[in-house]
Design an enzyme around this catalytic site. Sequence first.
Site, PDB file in Angstrom:
ATOM      1  N   HIS A   1       0.800  -1.237   0.000  1.00  0.00           N
ATOM      2  CA  HIS A   1       0.000   0.000   0.000  1.00  0.00           C
ATOM      3  C   HIS A   1       0.826   1.279   0.000  1.00  0.00           C
ATOM      4  O   HIS A   1       0.281   2.362  -0.134  1.00  0.00           O
ATOM      5  CB  HIS A   1      -0.949   0.004   1.197  1.00  0.00           C
ATOM      6  CG  HIS A   1      -0.260   0.247   2.500  1.00  0.00           C
ATOM      7  ND1 HIS A   1       0.471  -0.725   3.136  1.00  0.00           N
ATOM      8  CD2 HIS A   1      -0.155   1.358   3.270  1.00  0.00           C
ATOM      9  CE1 HIS A   1       0.970  -0.225   4.257  1.00  0.00           C
ATOM     10  NE2 HIS A   1       0.604   1.026   4.348  1.00  0.00           N
ATOM     11  N   ARG A   2       2.129   1.159   0.195  1.00  0.00           N
ATOM     12  CA  ARG A   2       2.931   2.398   0.198  1.00  0.00           C
ATOM     13  C   ARG A   2       3.445   2.741  -1.202  1.00  0.00           C
ATOM     14  O   ARG A   2       3.991   3.806  -1.426  1.00  0.00           O
ATOM     15  CB  ARG A   2       4.125   2.237   1.142  1.00  0.00           C
ATOM     16  CG  ARG A   2       3.698   2.099   2.586  1.00  0.00           C
ATOM     17  CD  ARG A   2       4.539   3.013   3.465  1.00  0.00           C
ATOM     18  NE  ARG A   2       3.958   3.163   4.780  1.00  0.00           N
ATOM     19  CZ  ARG A   2       4.582   2.870   5.908  1.00  0.00           C
ATOM     20  NH1 ARG A   2       5.812   2.390   5.880  1.00  0.00           N
ATOM     21  NH2 ARG A   2       3.993   3.066   7.068  1.00  0.00           N
ATOM     22  N   GLY A   3       3.292   1.817  -2.124  1.00  0.00           N
ATOM     23  CA  GLY A   3       3.828   2.023  -3.473  1.00  0.00           C
ATOM     24  C   GLY A   3       2.870   2.802  -4.358  1.00  0.00           C
ATOM     25  O   GLY A   3       1.756   3.161  -3.955  1.00  0.00           O
TER      26      GLY A   3
ATOM     27  N   GLY B   1      -0.345   0.357  -5.004  1.00  0.00           N
ATOM     28  CA  GLY B   1      -1.083   0.029  -3.781  1.00  0.00           C
ATOM     29  C   GLY B   1      -1.732   1.266  -3.161  1.00  0.00           C
ATOM     30  O   GLY B   1      -2.887   1.222  -2.723  1.00  0.00           O
TER      31      GLY B   1
ATOM     32  N   SER C   1       2.411  -6.601 -15.303  1.00  0.00           N
ATOM     33  CA  SER C   1       2.937  -5.489 -16.088  1.00  0.00           C
ATOM     34  C   SER C   1       2.952  -5.875 -17.563  1.00  0.00           C
ATOM     35  O   SER C   1       3.039  -7.060 -17.902  1.00  0.00           O
ATOM     36  CB  SER C   1       4.355  -5.209 -15.608  1.00  0.00           C
ATOM     37  OG  SER C   1       5.155  -4.747 -16.649  1.00  0.00           O
ATOM     38  N   SER C   2       2.925  -4.869 -18.422  1.00  0.00           N
ATOM     39  CA  SER C   2       2.936  -5.145 -19.864  1.00  0.00           C
ATOM     40  C   SER C   2       4.267  -5.734 -20.335  1.00  0.00           C
ATOM     41  O   SER C   2       4.350  -6.216 -21.462  1.00  0.00           O
ATOM     42  CB  SER C   2       2.627  -3.870 -20.647  1.00  0.00           C
ATOM     43  OG  SER C   2       3.576  -2.885 -20.348  1.00  0.00           O
ATOM     44  N   CYS C   3       5.293  -5.713 -19.489  1.00  0.00           N
ATOM     45  CA  CYS C   3       6.577  -6.281 -19.942  1.00  0.00           C
ATOM     46  C   CYS C   3       6.566  -7.812 -19.954  1.00  0.00           C
ATOM     47  O   CYS C   3       7.546  -8.438 -20.347  1.00  0.00           O
ATOM     48  CB  CYS C   3       7.742  -5.744 -19.134  1.00  0.00           C
ATOM     49  SG  CYS C   3       7.762  -6.347 -17.468  1.00  0.00           S
TER      50      CYS C   3
ATOM     51  N   TYR D   1      12.087  -9.610 -14.221  1.00  0.00           N
ATOM     52  CA  TYR D   1      10.819  -9.164 -13.658  1.00  0.00           C
ATOM     53  C   TYR D   1       9.660  -9.825 -14.415  1.00  0.00           C
ATOM     54  O   TYR D   1       8.695 -10.308 -13.818  1.00  0.00           O
ATOM     55  CB  TYR D   1      10.758  -7.646 -13.782  1.00  0.00           C
ATOM     56  CG  TYR D   1       9.494  -6.997 -13.325  1.00  0.00           C
ATOM     57  CD1 TYR D   1       9.242  -6.808 -11.972  1.00  0.00           C
ATOM     58  CD2 TYR D   1       8.540  -6.540 -14.235  1.00  0.00           C
ATOM     59  CE1 TYR D   1       8.078  -6.191 -11.548  1.00  0.00           C
ATOM     60  CE2 TYR D   1       7.383  -5.925 -13.822  1.00  0.00           C
ATOM     61  CZ  TYR D   1       7.157  -5.755 -12.480  1.00  0.00           C
ATOM     62  OH  TYR D   1       6.002  -5.143 -12.062  1.00  0.00           O
TER      63      TYR D   1
ATOM     64  N   LYS E   1       6.513 -12.208 -13.128  1.00  0.00           N
ATOM     65  CA  LYS E   1       5.101 -11.824 -13.297  1.00  0.00           C
ATOM     66  C   LYS E   1       4.328 -12.880 -14.104  1.00  0.00           C
ATOM     67  O   LYS E   1       3.156 -13.142 -13.832  1.00  0.00           O
ATOM     68  CB  LYS E   1       5.007 -10.453 -13.963  1.00  0.00           C
ATOM     69  CG  LYS E   1       5.451  -9.323 -13.049  1.00  0.00           C
ATOM     70  CD  LYS E   1       4.503  -9.184 -11.878  1.00  0.00           C
ATOM     71  CE  LYS E   1       4.891  -8.108 -10.901  1.00  0.00           C
ATOM     72  NZ  LYS E   1       4.006  -8.043  -9.739  1.00  0.00           N
TER      73      LYS E   1
ATOM     74  N   THR F   1      -0.246  -1.229 -18.247  1.00  0.00           N
ATOM     75  CA  THR F   1       0.812  -0.665 -19.066  1.00  0.00           C
ATOM     76  C   THR F   1       1.721   0.202 -18.175  1.00  0.00           C
ATOM     77  O   THR F   1       1.599   0.179 -16.956  1.00  0.00           O
ATOM     78  CB  THR F   1       0.167   0.171 -20.196  1.00  0.00           C
ATOM     79  OG1 THR F   1       1.157   0.514 -21.119  1.00  0.00           O
ATOM     80  CG2 THR F   1      -0.525   1.409 -19.660  1.00  0.00           C
TER      81      THR F   1
ATOM     82  N   LEU G   1       2.911   2.822 -15.840  1.00  0.00           N
ATOM     83  CA  LEU G   1       2.101   3.635 -14.931  1.00  0.00           C
ATOM     84  C   LEU G   1       2.891   4.830 -14.417  1.00  0.00           C
ATOM     85  O   LEU G   1       4.121   4.801 -14.382  1.00  0.00           O
ATOM     86  CB  LEU G   1       1.683   2.787 -13.724  1.00  0.00           C
ATOM     87  CG  LEU G   1       0.853   1.548 -14.044  1.00  0.00           C
ATOM     88  CD1 LEU G   1       0.767   0.652 -12.810  1.00  0.00           C
ATOM     89  CD2 LEU G   1      -0.537   1.953 -14.520  1.00  0.00           C
TER      90      LEU G   1
ATOM     91  N   HIS H   1      11.343   4.657 -13.412  1.00  0.00           N
ATOM     92  CA  HIS H   1      10.868   4.599 -14.800  1.00  0.00           C
ATOM     93  C   HIS H   1      11.030   5.980 -15.438  1.00  0.00           C
ATOM     94  O   HIS H   1      11.263   6.972 -14.762  1.00  0.00           O
ATOM     95  CB  HIS H   1       9.403   4.150 -14.839  1.00  0.00           C
ATOM     96  CG  HIS H   1       9.234   2.692 -14.573  1.00  0.00           C
ATOM     97  ND1 HIS H   1       8.769   2.209 -13.380  1.00  0.00           N
ATOM     98  CD2 HIS H   1       9.515   1.611 -15.337  1.00  0.00           C
ATOM     99  CE1 HIS H   1       8.761   0.882 -13.428  1.00  0.00           C
ATOM    100  NE2 HIS H   1       9.211   0.498 -14.600  1.00  0.00           N
TER     101      HIS H   1
ATOM    102  N   ARG I   1      14.520  15.080 -13.024  1.00  0.00           N
ATOM    103  CA  ARG I   1      15.684  15.693 -13.659  1.00  0.00           C
ATOM    104  C   ARG I   1      15.367  17.098 -14.166  1.00  0.00           C
ATOM    105  O   ARG I   1      16.145  18.027 -13.995  1.00  0.00           O
ATOM    106  CB  ARG I   1      16.161  14.800 -14.795  1.00  0.00           C
ATOM    107  CG  ARG I   1      17.677  14.705 -14.812  1.00  0.00           C
ATOM    108  CD  ARG I   1      18.150  13.706 -15.827  1.00  0.00           C
ATOM    109  NE  ARG I   1      17.908  12.352 -15.394  1.00  0.00           N
ATOM    110  CZ  ARG I   1      17.631  11.328 -16.222  1.00  0.00           C
ATOM    111  NH1 ARG I   1      17.562  11.514 -17.522  1.00  0.00           N
ATOM    112  NH2 ARG I   1      17.464  10.132 -15.756  1.00  0.00           N
TER     113      ARG I   1
ATOM    114  N   ARG J   1       5.799   4.302 -26.054  1.00  0.00           N
ATOM    115  CA  ARG J   1       5.248   3.744 -24.818  1.00  0.00           C
ATOM    116  C   ARG J   1       3.838   4.273 -24.596  1.00  0.00           C
ATOM    117  O   ARG J   1       3.511   5.388 -24.985  1.00  0.00           O
ATOM    118  CB  ARG J   1       6.109   4.137 -23.604  1.00  0.00           C
ATOM    119  CG  ARG J   1       7.500   3.532 -23.562  1.00  0.00           C
ATOM    120  CD  ARG J   1       7.481   2.043 -23.258  1.00  0.00           C
ATOM    121  NE  ARG J   1       8.825   1.522 -23.120  1.00  0.00           N
ATOM    122  CZ  ARG J   1       9.613   1.139 -24.135  1.00  0.00           C
ATOM    123  NH1 ARG J   1       9.168   1.220 -25.381  1.00  0.00           N
ATOM    124  NH2 ARG J   1      10.824   0.681 -23.913  1.00  0.00           N
TER     125      ARG J   1
END
Length: 321
Positions: free
Chosen positions: A22-24, A27, A118-120, A147, A151, A175, A177, A190, A198, A220
């Site tokens: 939930h911290r991400g 989540g 994930s889409s990867c 990764y 998944k 996809t 995010l 990402h 930056r 993307r």
Amino acid sequence: MAATDTAALKVDKSAKIFVAGHRGLVGSAVVRRLRSAGYTNIILRSHSELDLTIQSAVKTFFSIEKPQYVILAAAKVGGIHANATYPADFITINLQIQTNVIDSAYRYGVKKLVFLGSSCIYPKHALQPISESALLTGPLEPTNEWYAIAKIAGIKMCQAYRIQYKWDAISAMPTNLYGPNDNFHPENAHVLPALMRRFHEAKVSGAKEVVVWGSGSPLREFLHVDDLADAVVFLLENYSGLGHVNVGSGKEVSIKELAELVKEVVGFEGALVWDGSKPDGTPRKLMDNSTLAKLGWEPKISLRDGVVGTYEWYVKYTKQQ
Ligand code: GDP
């Protein structure tokens, strides 16, 4: 409950729902969405309270708390550089988290689990837009295969438990995010949060140029995490099928277009310098979102509005640091 393809599940708003991670980025958005949808019994554990890579800890948690629903948003995530630098972490931590949570959720009586991928997961040269059926039809993009393999194993685990135990585990594949609570690390994040940081730091320091990785030509698809969270709650309430479901915005931009948009929103006025020594990754990654569209869901947040909102969040957040 019996696992069917139809909207068989009525989720009680007072049902006990465990949101793992939930911290991400994902989540935290899922928790916001569940709350705004009226769910009142959401249970959360920080990493220090419950280490999801430790099987015994996860079992104890499920045996005591007995949640009725689980949204599995906990994962080790990162951008193209992080995946290439920490392959062991990406495969092992993700396999551990999902194996522990999915198995314990089943064993301790969870009614339904939503696994997030994930889409990867799709082959590097999958036909575009990428439909769910492209899974396992070709080699993966090497920069994030660790990764991706984890998944894919998660999707297959949900399917295996559904088939063997008639248990309602579903998978959603978002996809790329972005949004509040993202990781803004300069190297490991990402592309969207990395560039936002930056450009912001360059604006503040008065730098004349900002380096952007690769050629700028990869395409993307970006989805605001609040749209994803809306889709996750929609799937929780409306979908109980064997197949994983793509969740995207349906719109793609080149990395060059993205960089220019983020630059404009941040208000950086210097130049972009392309670092061709950095990898481009997969050339194109647009998902076919028709499965979810047919179920009746569509995204609402445009890329520009989403980037503006995320930048407002980022500025506020960095001020509090
Ligand atoms: P991917 O979608 O799995 O490739 O993940 P990323 O978000 O890390 O990268 C997307 C694209 O953005 C790749 O072509 C990168 O080379 C490019 N890119 C440009 N600048 C950056 C940056 O500062 N960080 C990251 N992560 N990617 C960047």
